[in-house]
Enzyme design. Sequence first.
Site, PDB file in Angstrom:
ATOM      1  N   PHE A 139       1.178   0.512   9.243  1.00 56.52           N
ATOM      2  CA  PHE A 139      -0.401   0.896   9.484  1.00 56.52           C
ATOM      3  C   PHE A 139      -0.997  -0.124   8.565  1.00 56.52           C
ATOM      4  CE2 PHE A 139      -4.351   2.645   9.176  1.00 56.52           C
ATOM      5  CZ  PHE A 139      -4.595   2.842  10.518  1.00 56.52           C
ATOM      6  N   ASP A 224       0.961  -4.206   1.365  1.00 58.15           N
ATOM      7  CA  ASP A 224      -0.247  -3.389   1.507  1.00 58.15           C
ATOM      8  C   ASP A 224       0.047  -2.190   1.038  1.00 58.15           C
ATOM      9  OD1 ASP A 224      -1.968  -1.621   2.594  1.00 58.15           O
ATOM     10  OD2 ASP A 224      -1.626  -2.280   4.716  1.00 58.15           O
ATOM     11  N   LYS A 253      -8.508   2.655  -0.170  1.00 53.53           N
ATOM     12  CA  LYS A 253      -8.458   4.159  -0.243  1.00 53.53           C
ATOM     13  C   LYS A 253      -8.877   4.912  -1.664  1.00 53.53           C
ATOM     14  CE  LYS A 253      -6.057   5.295   3.788  1.00 53.53           C
ATOM     15  NZ  LYS A 253      -5.133   4.481   4.545  1.00 53.53           N
TER      16      LYS A 253
END
Length: 414
Positions: A139, A224, A253
């Site tokens: 993702f 990532d 995040k």
Amino acid sequence: MKKSESVFLKVLAEHEKYVVPCYRKQPVVFSRGKGSWLWDVRGKKYLDFFSGWAVSSLGHAPRPVARALSKQSMKLLHLPNNYYHEGQGTLARLLIENSFPGKVFFCNSGAEAVEAAIKAARAYGNPDRYEILTLEKSFHGRTSGALAATGQSKYQAGFDPILSGFRHVPLNDYPALEGAVSERTVAVLMELVQGEGGVRVADPEYVRKVRELCDRKNLLLIFDEVQTGAGRTGKMFAFEHYGVKPDGMVLAKALGGGFPIGAFVAADKIADILKPGMHASTFGGNPLACVSAAAVLTEIKRKKLAQRAAKVGAGLLRDLKRLARKHSCVQEARGLGLLLALELKVPADPIFAYCLKKGLLVNATQNTVLRMAPPLTVTASEIRFAMRVIDEALGVFGKETAQHEREGVVCRVK
Ligand SMILES: *Cc1c(COP(=O)(O)O)cnc(C)c1O
């Protein structure tokens, strides 16, 4: 009607009428948070065992971040990127000092940071190479480039034509990755723990081989770390578990402690590839975002929260393994640091719903995975509460499904 009830109804009604319905939402309206806990407008409290997609790693409204924001907000909220302010350089230095030599591009979200990495890789390969290999079940975000990079067709369905130049290969299958490299390939983009994909951890041997392959073929290796970065897995960054360094790293995040920020950390090799005019973000490196993230990194170092995540996470994983032995509907407990999951043999949604009712926030992903990412500051008694509720949920759910066992659904207490 009580005031809290009318607030609740008003919020839901306004959303129904005025907010684009692209989220599956629970009918809970939160009004404040402190540490690992959230309170809804009706006064019910919830233990946040997921930290809002692993964002609130220092807990809710963490004081060092709130103080930094409050101080900065009285001085300067915004400055365009054609001038300087103090916070960006400071934060970039902190990031580089804690990762690898290079430079940082700032933006506002994970997907944007992925876009910066994609553009940097394409600029590096230009004009001959542009293809980027990513992993199945990965993702990388919802913007067009990040969506193309994401190795899950369910997110792409209905948005054709998807940006071309990406190929997806299975995680931990080195021959598949090596076989997918063509003369057009310029980079490998991967998560070291696939969060959204169900907390699947990359093998150390696999990652080492991918690094060697990238060196041999002059490919960029980009991690990532949007979900794994900033202490989540028990190191400041997950790549430190693997003894390899990437050519680029994507963050967001938890980096801002709840304030939106994204960052693409480019190693020296590609640190100067994006030249004036080639990429930009109006809000990127915003003064508020920079002081928030600097406060987060400083707090993680000062309180040794990454080490804490390693230790507390190992204990929590042991607890989850006990639950896996106790309940036959659990396939496996796995994870790294405080990014953990129970893989179930049955749908995770009812368990998620039961936990919510009992005041525990977890996450259900990939249909059968119950994902957990409590704040790095989570306490032993909070963990005990969470384990009790999940144990109960698995038990209740086991009993319910016991009736359906003949129909092929299996979940019972062993
Ligand atoms: C959440 C996530 C993203 C996207 O971040 P947004 O801030 O939602 O755009 C990208 N990569 C990974 C690994 C993520 O977990």
